[in-house]
Design a protein around this motif. Structure first.
Motif, mmCIF file in Angstrom:
data_model
loop_
_atom_site.group_PDB
_atom_site.id
_atom_site.type_symbol
_atom_site.label_atom_id
_atom_site.label_comp_id
_atom_site.label_asym_id
_atom_site.label_seq_id
_atom_site.Cartn_x
_atom_site.Cartn_y
_atom_site.Cartn_z
ATOM 1 N N LEU A 143 18.323 9.890 12.023
ATOM 2 C CA LEU A 143 17.447 9.061 11.196
ATOM 3 C C LEU A 143 16.536 9.982 10.402
ATOM 4 O O LEU A 143 16.030 10.970 10.935
ATOM 5 N N THR A 144 16.300 9.635 9.137
ATOM 6 C CA THR A 144 15.415 10.434 8.308
ATOM 7 C C THR A 144 14.848 9.583 7.180
ATOM 8 O O THR A 144 15.477 8.617 6.751
ATOM 9 N N THR A 145 13.667 9.951 6.731
ATOM 10 C CA THR A 145 13.092 9.303 5.558
ATOM 11 C C THR A 145 13.378 10.131 4.304
ATOM 12 O O THR A 145 13.016 9.728 3.201
ATOM 13 N N GLU A 146 14.010 11.291 4.481
ATOM 14 C CA GLU A 146 14.408 12.141 3.357
ATOM 15 C C GLU A 146 15.863 11.853 2.992
ATOM 16 O O GLU A 146 16.672 11.528 3.857
ATOM 17 N N ILE A 147 16.189 12.005 1.730
ATOM 18 C CA ILE A 147 17.558 11.743 1.285
ATOM 19 C C ILE A 147 18.484 12.836 1.815
ATOM 20 O O ILE A 147 18.297 14.016 1.503
ATOM 21 N N PRO A 148 19.487 12.492 2.620
ATOM 22 C CA PRO A 148 20.442 13.504 3.091
ATOM 23 C C PRO A 148 21.178 14.139 1.909
ATOM 24 O O PRO A 148 21.606 13.445 0.987
ATOM 25 N N LYS A 149 21.311 15.449 1.922
ATOM 26 C CA LYS A 149 21.901 16.162 0.782
ATOM 27 C C LYS A 149 23.325 15.701 0.471
ATOM 28 O O LYS A 149 23.724 15.643 -0.693
ATOM 29 N N PHE A 150 24.086 15.377 1.486
ATOM 30 C CA PHE A 150 25.492 15.051 1.254
ATOM 31 C C PHE A 150 25.692 13.717 0.535
ATOM 32 O O PHE A 150 26.769 13.456 -0.007
ATOM 33 N N MET A 151 24.670 12.877 0.512
ATOM 34 C CA MET A 151 24.864 11.538 -0.050
ATOM 35 C C MET A 151 25.124 11.575 -1.552
ATOM 36 O O MET A 151 25.910 10.786 -2.068
ATOM 37 N N GLU A 152 24.493 12.496 -2.258
ATOM 38 C CA GLU A 152 24.797 12.624 -3.680
ATOM 39 C C GLU A 152 26.221 13.143 -3.881
ATOM 40 O O GLU A 152 26.885 12.780 -4.857
ATOM 41 N N GLU A 153 26.693 13.980 -2.972
ATOM 42 C CA GLU A 153 28.063 14.478 -3.050
ATOM 43 C C GLU A 153 29.075 13.346 -2.865
ATOM 44 O O GLU A 153 30.196 13.408 -3.370
ATOM 45 N N LEU A 154 28.661 12.311 -2.129
ATOM 46 C CA LEU A 154 29.532 11.152 -1.943
ATOM 47 C C LEU A 154 29.499 10.205 -3.153
ATOM 48 O O LEU A 154 30.275 9.272 -3.226
ATOM 49 N N GLY A 155 28.574 10.459 -4.088
ATOM 50 C CA GLY A 155 28.526 9.642 -5.291
ATOM 51 C C GLY A 155 27.307 8.767 -5.425
ATOM 52 O O GLY A 155 27.173 8.032 -6.397
ATOM 53 N N TYR A 156 26.400 8.826 -4.466
ATOM 54 C CA TYR A 156 25.165 8.048 -4.577
ATOM 55 C C TYR A 156 24.309 8.621 -5.702
ATOM 56 O O TYR A 156 24.334 9.832 -5.955
ATOM 57 N N GLU A 157 23.513 7.778 -6.321
ATOM 58 C CA GLU A 157 22.630 8.224 -7.393
ATOM 59 C C GLU A 157 21.212 8.411 -6.854
ATOM 60 O O GLU A 157 20.655 7.517 -6.224
ATOM 61 N N ASP A 208 0.849 -1.187 0.000
ATOM 62 C CA ASP A 208 0.000 0.000 0.000
ATOM 63 C C ASP A 208 0.888 1.241 0.000
ATOM 64 O O ASP A 208 1.362 1.692 1.051
ATOM 65 N N LEU A 209 1.118 1.788 -1.192
ATOM 66 C CA LEU A 209 2.003 2.940 -1.323
ATOM 67 C C LEU A 209 1.386 4.220 -0.785
ATOM 68 O O LEU A 209 2.059 5.250 -0.702
ATOM 69 N N SER A 210 0.105 4.165 -0.421
ATOM 70 C CA SER A 210 -0.515 5.347 0.182
ATOM 71 C C SER A 210 -0.110 5.506 1.646
ATOM 72 O O SER A 210 -0.264 6.582 2.235
ATOM 73 N N LEU A 211 0.414 4.443 2.235
ATOM 74 C CA LEU A 211 0.870 4.500 3.618
ATOM 75 C C LEU A 211 2.207 5.232 3.709
ATOM 76 O O LEU A 211 3.041 5.138 2.801
ATOM 77 N N PRO A 212 2.449 5.946 4.795
ATOM 78 C CA PRO A 212 3.783 6.513 4.995
ATOM 79 C C PRO A 212 4.789 5.383 5.191
ATOM 80 O O PRO A 212 4.424 4.282 5.613
ATOM 81 N N VAL A 213 6.057 5.636 4.881
ATOM 82 C CA VAL A 213 7.051 4.570 5.021
ATOM 83 C C VAL A 213 7.233 4.173 6.481
ATOM 84 O O VAL A 213 7.544 3.022 6.798
ATOM 85 N N GLY A 214 7.032 5.127 7.380
ATOM 86 C CA GLY A 214 7.197 4.827 8.802
ATOM 87 C C GLY A 214 7.207 6.092 9.618
ATOM 88 O O GLY A 214 6.936 7.190 9.118
ATOM 89 N N LYS A 215 7.519 5.943 10.889
ATOM 90 C CA LYS A 215 7.593 7.098 11.782
ATOM 91 C C LYS A 215 8.877 7.023 12.599
ATOM 92 O O LYS A 215 9.407 5.947 12.877
ATOM 93 N N ILE A 216 9.365 8.189 12.977
ATOM 94 C CA ILE A 216 10.582 8.283 13.779
ATOM 95 C C ILE A 216 10.211 8.765 15.169
ATOM 96 O O ILE A 216 9.565 9.815 15.331
ATOM 97 N N GLU A 217 10.579 7.975 16.153
ATOM 98 C CA GLU A 217 10.338 8.319 17.551
ATOM 99 C C GLU A 217 11.680 8.353 18.255
ATOM 100 O O GLU A 217 12.291 7.306 18.497
ATOM 101 N N GLY A 218 12.149 9.562 18.553
ATOM 102 C CA GLY A 218 13.472 9.689 19.141
ATOM 103 C C GLY A 218 14.517 9.206 18.153
ATOM 104 O O GLY A 218 14.602 9.713 17.034
ATOM 105 N N ASN A 219 15.286 8.212 18.539
ATOM 106 C CA ASN A 219 16.298 7.660 17.639
ATOM 107 C C ASN A 219 15.922 6.262 17.167
ATOM 108 O O ASN A 219 16.776 5.401 16.960
ATOM 109 N N GLN A 220 14.607 6.040 17.006
ATOM 110 C CA GLN A 220 14.126 4.768 16.475
ATOM 111 C C GLN A 220 13.187 5.015 15.304
ATOM 112 O O GLN A 220 12.340 5.909 15.346
#
Length: 214
Positions: A62-76, A32-44
């Motif tokens: 922890l984040t469900t968003e792509i950290p900006k620096f990861m593309e700088e490291l070469g991730y696609e 069910d792609l309408s569901l959120p991927v998950g929730k962050i509670e503290g550091n879980q």
């Protein structure tokens, strides 16, 4: 740096080839792609779309968003978009990402096949490093090993090391299966003086758990 989702692509194609004939072993998995991927509670992180949870040390994020620096490291970016959660150390940029993918109806798994698939990805790993950093990049790839993850039937780890701009990196991937999901855990450790990122990654993996649907 090698595209880590290319490693996933190799494993996924090989699984399809292994399980492309015969009697279906499971019903088609509906997500069910309408569901959120998950929730962050503290550091879980607690998965909602997929049944898993994972924790991080207090100085990691922890984040469900792509950290900006990861593309700088070469991730696609197209590959990063498929991961459910990202965990990283802001001070060193060492990071880990987790991706769940439903297994096909015909795909069969065993510890032996999981280890073989994890090993098969190492060829692409070396090729992409040479493409990104030249033929002179010194890469060491280490033996595939079985790993134990809570709630996971089969899992295997493969990793390699190389140096970029004087900083040694360890890039690894864990391929696992927990009915009915394929699991991809991809990580990078940037070795910096005074950091304990390798131990922190081990703690994160120890906290990872596939849970039962209620």
């Amino acid at each position: 740096m090698a595209s880590k989702k290319c490693l996933i692509g190799i494993c996924f194609v090989l699984v399809l080839l292994i399980g492309c004939a015969g009697v279906p072993v499971r019903e088609a998995v509906k997500v069910d792609l309408s569901l959120p991927v998950g929730k962050i509670e503290g550091n879980q992180f607690i998965g909602i779309r997929y049944p898993f949870r994972v924790s991080a040390p207090s100085h990691w994020k922890l984040t469900t968003e792509i950290p900006k620096f990861m593309e700088e490291l070469g991730y696609e970016n197209p590959g990063l978009e498929e991961s459910e959660v990202f965990i990283y150390n802001p001070s060193t940029q060492s990071n880990l990402q987790i991706d769940f993918t439903p297994a096909g109806r015909y795909a069969k798994f065993s510890q032996e096949s999981i280890e073989w698939l994890a090993t098969a990805a190492s060829g692409s790993f070396k090729e992409e490093l040479e493409h990104d950093y030249g033929k002179d990049v010194n890469t060491e790839v280490y033996p595939t090993e079985a790993v134990s993850l809570k709630g996971v039937q089969f899992a295997a780890k493969k990793y390699g090391t190389y140096t970029v701009k004087g900083v040694k990196r360890e890039q690894g991937w864990i391929y696992g299966f927990s009915e009915p999901y394929q699991i991809f855990i991809l990580y990078m450790i940037l070795e910096k003086e005074g950091s304990n990122d390798r131990q922190d990654i081990a703690k994160i993996l120890d906290s990872f758990e596939v849970t039962s649907r209620k």
